[in-house]
Design a protein around this motif. Sequence first.
Motif, PDB file in Angstrom:
ATOM      1  N   LYS A 117     -24.872 -17.437  43.169  1.00 58.81           N
ATOM      2  CA  LYS A 117     -24.782 -18.023  41.836  1.00 58.81           C
ATOM      3  C   LYS A 117     -25.473 -17.152  40.798  1.00 58.81           C
ATOM      4  O   LYS A 117     -24.966 -16.964  39.675  1.00 58.81           O
ATOM      5  CB  LYS A 117     -25.404 -19.426  41.831  1.00 58.81           C
ATOM      6  CG  LYS A 117     -24.488 -20.526  42.331  1.00 58.81           C
ATOM      7  CD  LYS A 117     -25.149 -21.891  42.124  1.00 58.81           C
ATOM      8  CE  LYS A 117     -24.178 -23.022  42.416  1.00 58.81           C
ATOM      9  NZ  LYS A 117     -24.826 -24.349  42.206  1.00 58.81           N
ATOM     10  N   ALA A 118     -26.634 -16.610  41.143  1.00 60.32           N
ATOM     11  CA  ALA A 118     -27.363 -15.742  40.211  1.00 60.32           C
ATOM     12  C   ALA A 118     -26.568 -14.473  39.912  1.00 60.32           C
ATOM     13  O   ALA A 118     -26.514 -14.015  38.762  1.00 60.32           O
ATOM     14  CB  ALA A 118     -28.729 -15.393  40.793  1.00 60.32           C
ATOM     15  N   LEU A 119     -25.940 -13.919  40.936  1.00 65.20           N
ATOM     16  CA  LEU A 119     -25.128 -12.716  40.735  1.00 65.20           C
ATOM     17  C   LEU A 119     -23.899 -13.019  39.883  1.00 65.20           C
ATOM     18  O   LEU A 119     -23.525 -12.226  39.002  1.00 65.20           O
ATOM     19  CB  LEU A 119     -24.714 -12.131  42.084  1.00 65.20           C
ATOM     20  CG  LEU A 119     -25.835 -11.517  42.932  1.00 65.20           C
ATOM     21  CD1 LEU A 119     -25.322 -11.179  44.329  1.00 65.20           C
ATOM     22  CD2 LEU A 119     -26.392 -10.272  42.258  1.00 65.20           C
ATOM     23  N   VAL A 120     -23.262 -14.146  40.149  1.00 61.68           N
ATOM     24  CA  VAL A 120     -22.074 -14.533  39.382  1.00 61.68           C
ATOM     25  C   VAL A 120     -22.429 -14.718  37.904  1.00 61.68           C
ATOM     26  O   VAL A 120     -21.674 -14.316  37.012  1.00 61.68           O
ATOM     27  CB  VAL A 120     -21.450 -15.825  39.958  1.00 61.68           C
ATOM     28  CG1 VAL A 120     -20.434 -16.428  38.995  1.00 61.68           C
ATOM     29  CG2 VAL A 120     -20.798 -15.541  41.305  1.00 61.68           C
ATOM     30  N   LYS A 121     -23.569 -15.303  37.650  1.00 59.82           N
ATOM     31  CA  LYS A 121     -23.999 -15.563  36.275  1.00 59.82           C
ATOM     32  C   LYS A 121     -24.133 -14.285  35.465  1.00 59.82           C
ATOM     33  O   LYS A 121     -23.951 -14.284  34.243  1.00 59.82           O
ATOM     34  CB  LYS A 121     -25.327 -16.322  36.288  1.00 59.82           C
ATOM     35  CG  LYS A 121     -25.751 -16.876  34.944  1.00 59.82           C
ATOM     36  CD  LYS A 121     -27.004 -17.719  35.081  1.00 59.82           C
ATOM     37  CE  LYS A 121     -27.418 -18.279  33.720  1.00 59.82           C
ATOM     38  NZ  LYS A 121     -28.651 -19.114  33.851  1.00 59.82           N
ATOM     39  N   SER A 122     -24.409 -13.182  36.144  1.00 58.65           N
ATOM     40  CA  SER A 122     -24.626 -11.912  35.448  1.00 58.65           C
ATOM     41  C   SER A 122     -23.350 -11.091  35.271  1.00 58.65           C
ATOM     42  O   SER A 122     -23.371 -10.031  34.653  1.00 58.65           O
ATOM     43  CB  SER A 122     -25.654 -11.072  36.209  1.00 58.65           C
ATOM     44  OG  SER A 122     -25.132 -10.660  37.471  1.00 58.65           O
ATOM     45  N   ILE A 123     -22.214 -11.590  35.804  1.00 59.19           N
ATOM     46  CA  ILE A 123     -20.960 -10.825  35.723  1.00 59.19           C
ATOM     47  C   ILE A 123     -20.345 -10.979  34.334  1.00 59.19           C
ATOM     48  O   ILE A 123     -20.098 -12.097  33.881  1.00 59.19           O
ATOM     49  CB  ILE A 123     -19.951 -11.296  36.786  1.00 59.19           C
ATOM     50  CG1 ILE A 123     -20.519 -11.107  38.195  1.00 59.19           C
ATOM     51  CG2 ILE A 123     -18.637 -10.541  36.647  1.00 59.19           C
ATOM     52  CD1 ILE A 123     -19.647 -11.703  39.288  1.00 59.19           C
ATOM     53  N   PRO A 124     -20.069  -9.884  33.642  1.00 60.03           N
ATOM     54  CA  PRO A 124     -19.425  -9.989  32.321  1.00 60.03           C
ATOM     55  C   PRO A 124     -17.908 -10.102  32.454  1.00 60.03           C
ATOM     56  O   PRO A 124     -17.318  -9.610  33.416  1.00 60.03           O
ATOM     57  CB  PRO A 124     -19.803  -8.668  31.652  1.00 60.03           C
ATOM     58  CG  PRO A 124     -19.898  -7.699  32.798  1.00 60.03           C
ATOM     59  CD  PRO A 124     -20.421  -8.492  33.978  1.00 60.03           C
ATOM     60  N   TRP A 125     -17.286 -10.784  31.509  1.00 61.35           N
ATOM     61  CA  TRP A 125     -15.828 -10.815  31.456  1.00 61.35           C
ATOM     62  C   TRP A 125     -15.319  -9.487  30.900  1.00 61.35           C
ATOM     63  O   TRP A 125     -15.843  -8.967  29.928  1.00 61.35           O
ATOM     64  CB  TRP A 125     -15.333 -11.956  30.572  1.00 61.35           C
ATOM     65  CG  TRP A 125     -15.356 -13.279  31.252  1.00 61.35           C
ATOM     66  CD1 TRP A 125     -16.329 -14.223  31.170  1.00 61.35           C
ATOM     67  CD2 TRP A 125     -14.374 -13.807  32.139  1.00 61.35           C
ATOM     68  NE1 TRP A 125     -16.032 -15.314  31.954  1.00 61.35           N
ATOM     69  CE2 TRP A 125     -14.815 -15.084  32.559  1.00 61.35           C
ATOM     70  CE3 TRP A 125     -13.160 -13.329  32.631  1.00 61.35           C
ATOM     71  CZ2 TRP A 125     -14.102 -15.883  33.424  1.00 61.35           C
ATOM     72  CZ3 TRP A 125     -12.446 -14.134  33.500  1.00 61.35           C
ATOM     73  CH2 TRP A 125     -12.902 -15.386  33.888  1.00 61.35           C
ATOM     74  N   ALA A 126     -14.286  -8.946  31.525  1.00 53.53           N
ATOM     75  CA  ALA A 126     -13.674  -7.706  31.053  1.00 53.53           C
ATOM     76  C   ALA A 126     -12.527  -8.021  30.097  1.00 53.53           C
ATOM     77  O   ALA A 126     -12.082  -9.169  29.989  1.00 53.53           O
ATOM     78  CB  ALA A 126     -13.163  -6.896  32.245  1.00 53.53           C
ATOM     79  N   ASP A 127     -12.041  -7.004  29.407  1.00 56.97           N
ATOM     80  CA  ASP A 127     -10.963  -7.203  28.433  1.00 56.97           C
ATOM     81  C   ASP A 127      -9.659  -7.662  29.075  1.00 56.97           C
ATOM     82  O   ASP A 127      -8.799  -8.218  28.404  1.00 56.97           O
ATOM     83  CB  ASP A 127     -10.717  -5.909  27.650  1.00 56.97           C
ATOM     84  CG  ASP A 127     -11.873  -5.583  26.710  1.00 56.97           C
ATOM     85  OD1 ASP A 127     -12.629  -6.514  26.376  1.00 56.97           O
ATOM     86  OD2 ASP A 127     -12.011  -4.412  26.332  1.00 56.97           O
TER      87      ASP A 127
END
Length: 244
Positions: A53-63
Amino acid sequence: MKYLMLLTALCCSVNLFAQYDGPEWKTPSKESQAYNEYRNKSTVPPYGLAKVKALVKSIPWADDETARMDNKTYLALSLREKFTYVMIHPEISSQNCDPIPPVQDEDKKIFGRLPDAFSEANWSERQINFLNSNRDSVMAIIRESVIRSKRMGVNYKNAIQEINGREMIPFLIDTYNTDKKDHDILSLLMLLMMKSEYTPFMTSQSYRKLYGPNADFRAYIDFNGANEELILKRAADFYSTIRK
């Protein structure tokens, strides 16, 4: 990126109201609404959950509307952590702008298709490859999780369909028989029979109604004792043929 997603949502809302000009949609019964919520609920695996969950929270959305964990971090995850990641975080966004009226009497139907595992999102090719490449482990983890939680979420059922987990048929039947509440397990059994082109099912009236040329994605048969018994028997007979 947030602006782009908001603009897409606004356009879809305009499109929805532009397409729909009929009478007000009928509100389903409380029983139907409760079953809709039940059948669309996912199972959250516990394996490395806080870390994932912590890792997922840090994932940015790409274009390109993806939210993909970087490969180095992903590869460092254990198999069970990867399973949790796949079950809680689809990497591809998919916007559906078509207006869909609510299903009436959902609790009284056996559908030909499973609900989408995730709302407006899909597994990426990398995630699908993980499920299929680790097929035996995925089935074992799902069994373990379901036995512990007494629940098979929509994401688990979609994963079993994806990997054609027909070896799980006896477990699926046993899981269904615990309370006979989750009619989507019956749907999954039929999808597994169709995937293997099991002749007694492929030539049945149920197949024609659910998957024939005139069927749509919401096709269903009535939930009753006769249909329930027939699906369970056909699935058990099918499993006996693949065990030989």
